[in-house]
Motif scaffolding. Structure first.
Motif, short mmCIF file in Angstrom:
data_model
loop_
_atom_site.label_atom_id
_atom_site.label_comp_id
_atom_site.label_asym_id
_atom_site.label_seq_id
_atom_site.Cartn_x
_atom_site.Cartn_y
_atom_site.Cartn_z
N ARG A 95 2.99 9.45 17.91
CA ARG A 95 2.57 9.98 16.91
C ARG A 95 3.35 8.90 15.37
N LYS A 96 5.13 9.64 15.77
CA LYS A 96 5.90 9.25 14.93
C LYS A 96 6.05 7.74 15.23
N GLN A 97 5.81 7.07 16.06
CA GLN A 97 5.75 5.61 16.05
C GLN A 97 4.64 4.97 15.02
N GLY A 98 3.55 6.12 15.30
CA GLY A 98 2.14 5.53 14.43
C GLY A 98 2.43 5.82 12.94
N ASP A 99 3.06 6.79 12.18
CA ASP A 99 3.05 7.20 11.28
C ASP A 99 4.62 5.86 11.12
N VAL A 100 5.29 5.67 11.13
CA VAL A 100 5.71 4.85 10.93
C VAL A 100 5.18 3.40 10.90
N GLN A 101 4.54 3.17 11.90
CA GLN A 101 4.32 2.31 11.60
C GLN A 101 2.87 1.77 10.65
N ARG A 102 1.85 2.80 10.01
CA ARG A 102 1.27 3.64 8.81
C ARG A 102 2.07 3.13 7.96
N GLU A 103 3.27 3.62 7.42
CA GLU A 103 4.25 3.38 6.58
C GLU A 103 4.10 2.21 6.26
N GLU A 104 4.65 1.50 7.63
CA GLU A 104 4.81 -0.31 7.04
C GLU A 104 3.81 -0.78 6.42
N ILE A 105 2.94 -0.64 7.62
CA ILE A 105 0.68 -0.82 6.70
C ILE A 105 1.19 -1.17 4.80
N VAL A 106 1.37 0.28 5.05
CA VAL A 106 0.87 0.32 3.48
C VAL A 106 2.29 0.12 2.90
N VAL A 107 3.53 0.13 2.69
CA VAL A 107 4.91 -0.66 2.18
C VAL A 107 4.08 -1.86 1.60
N ALA A 108 3.88 -2.78 3.26
CA ALA A 108 3.11 -4.35 3.17
C ALA A 108 1.87 -4.51 2.38
N ALA A 109 0.35 -3.50 2.64
CA ALA A 109 -0.34 -3.73 1.19
C ALA A 109 -0.19 -3.38 0.36
N ARG A 110 0.72 -3.07 -0.37
CA ARG A 110 1.15 -2.30 -1.70
C ARG A 110 2.37 -3.06 -1.91
N SER A 111 3.01 -4.07 -0.96
CA SER A 111 3.83 -5.55 -1.77
C SER A 111 2.80 -6.65 -2.10
N GLU A 112 1.99 -6.75 -0.82
CA GLU A 112 1.10 -7.49 -1.00
C GLU A 112 0.38 -7.46 -2.31
N ALA A 113 -0.10 -6.30 -2.77
CA ALA A 113 -1.33 -6.69 -3.65
C ALA A 113 -0.15 -6.66 -4.71
N GLU A 114 0.91 -5.75 -4.62
CA GLU A 114 1.73 -6.93 -5.80
C GLU A 114 2.00 -8.33 -6.53
N ARG A 115 2.12 -8.79 -5.01
CA ARG A 115 2.26 -10.30 -5.19
C ARG A 115 1.51 -10.57 -5.88
N ILE A 116 -0.40 -10.32 -5.43
CA ILE A 116 -0.89 -11.35 -5.53
C ILE A 116 -1.55 -10.70 -6.56
N LYS A 117 -0.85 -9.56 -7.23
CA LYS A 117 -1.34 -9.23 -9.20
C LYS A 117 -0.41 -10.01 -9.81
N GLU A 118 1.01 -10.50 -9.33
CA GLU A 118 2.47 -10.72 -9.97
C GLU A 118 1.28 -12.79 -9.73
N ALA A 119 1.13 -12.78 -8.51
CA ALA A 119 0.44 -14.24 -8.66
C ALA A 119 -0.66 -14.46 -9.55
N ALA A 120 -1.45 -13.76 -9.91
CA ALA A 120 -2.75 -13.43 -10.33
C ALA A 120 -2.16 -13.64 -12.22
N LYS A 121 -1.13 -13.18 -12.94
CA LYS A 121 -0.97 -12.56 -13.69
C LYS A 121 -0.34 -14.20 -14.41
N LEU A 122 0.74 -14.81 -13.51
CA LEU A 122 1.88 -15.78 -13.39
C LEU A 122 0.36 -17.35 -14.22
#
Length: 175
Positions: A95-122
């Motif tokens: 359960r803890k590992q699943g929570d950690v992975q979920r957080e990692e996935i959320v952070v990675a998704a947010r980071s990817e969304a931010e990167r895509i957003k910055e690329a789109a702005k550029l």
């Protein structure tokens, strides 16, 4: 009456005891008792002793088996308790590992969304700069064209407005 005389005769004989018969009967009884002790009572007591020892051994074996079964039962309960605790621990870790992975996935998704957003702005900024450069180029060419026309002839304000509108319209059609 005959019966009365027999009874009286037997009573008279019984009153007289024969000491030889008594000793003989006593001797036979003692011999019989010795024979019974040797051949009947001794083996019978031996068999009874063996039976007693056998039953005592069976009781001891049963008691040992019961104690061993109790010990094994306690061991099984202990192992079952440990297995349950381990399973609970594994589930908690998963359960803890699943929570950690979920957080990692959320952070990675947010980071990817931010990167895509910055690329789109550029990309938008680059396209905007290209469009502005294209418009500047067109304005520059229109200015040169208008300047050359103005130099060719002197225009009135009305002619100048018509000329500007005409060149803007031509520039719009060229695009």
């Amino acid at each position: 009456m005959l019966a009365d005389s027999l009874v009286l005769g037997a009573a008279a004989e019984g009153a007289r005891l024969n000491s030889g018969d008594i000793i003989f009967q006593l001797l036979v009884f003692l011999v019989l008792l010795a024979l019974l002790k040797k051949y009947a009572w001794g083996p019978l007591m031996g068999i009874m002793k063996q039976r007693e020892e056998h039953i005592a051994g069976e009781i001891d074996a049963a008691e040992n088996s019961r104690l061993e079964a109790k010990k094994l039962l306690e061991e099984q309960r202990s192992l079952l308790k440990e297995a349950r605790a381990e399973a609970q621990s594994l589930m908690e870790n998963a359960r803890k590992q699943g929570d950690v992975q979920r957080e990692e996935i959320v952070v990675a998704a947010r980071s990817e969304a931010e990167r895509i957003k910055e690329a789109a702005k550029l990309e938008i900024d680059q396209e905007k700069e290209k469009a502005v450069a294209a418009i500047r180029e067109q304005v520059a060419s229109l200015s040169v064209l208008i300047a050359s026309k103005v130099i060719e002839k002197e225009l009135t304000a009305e002619d100048q407005d018509k000329l500007i509108s005409q060149y803007i319209q031509e520039a719009g059609e060229e695009r």
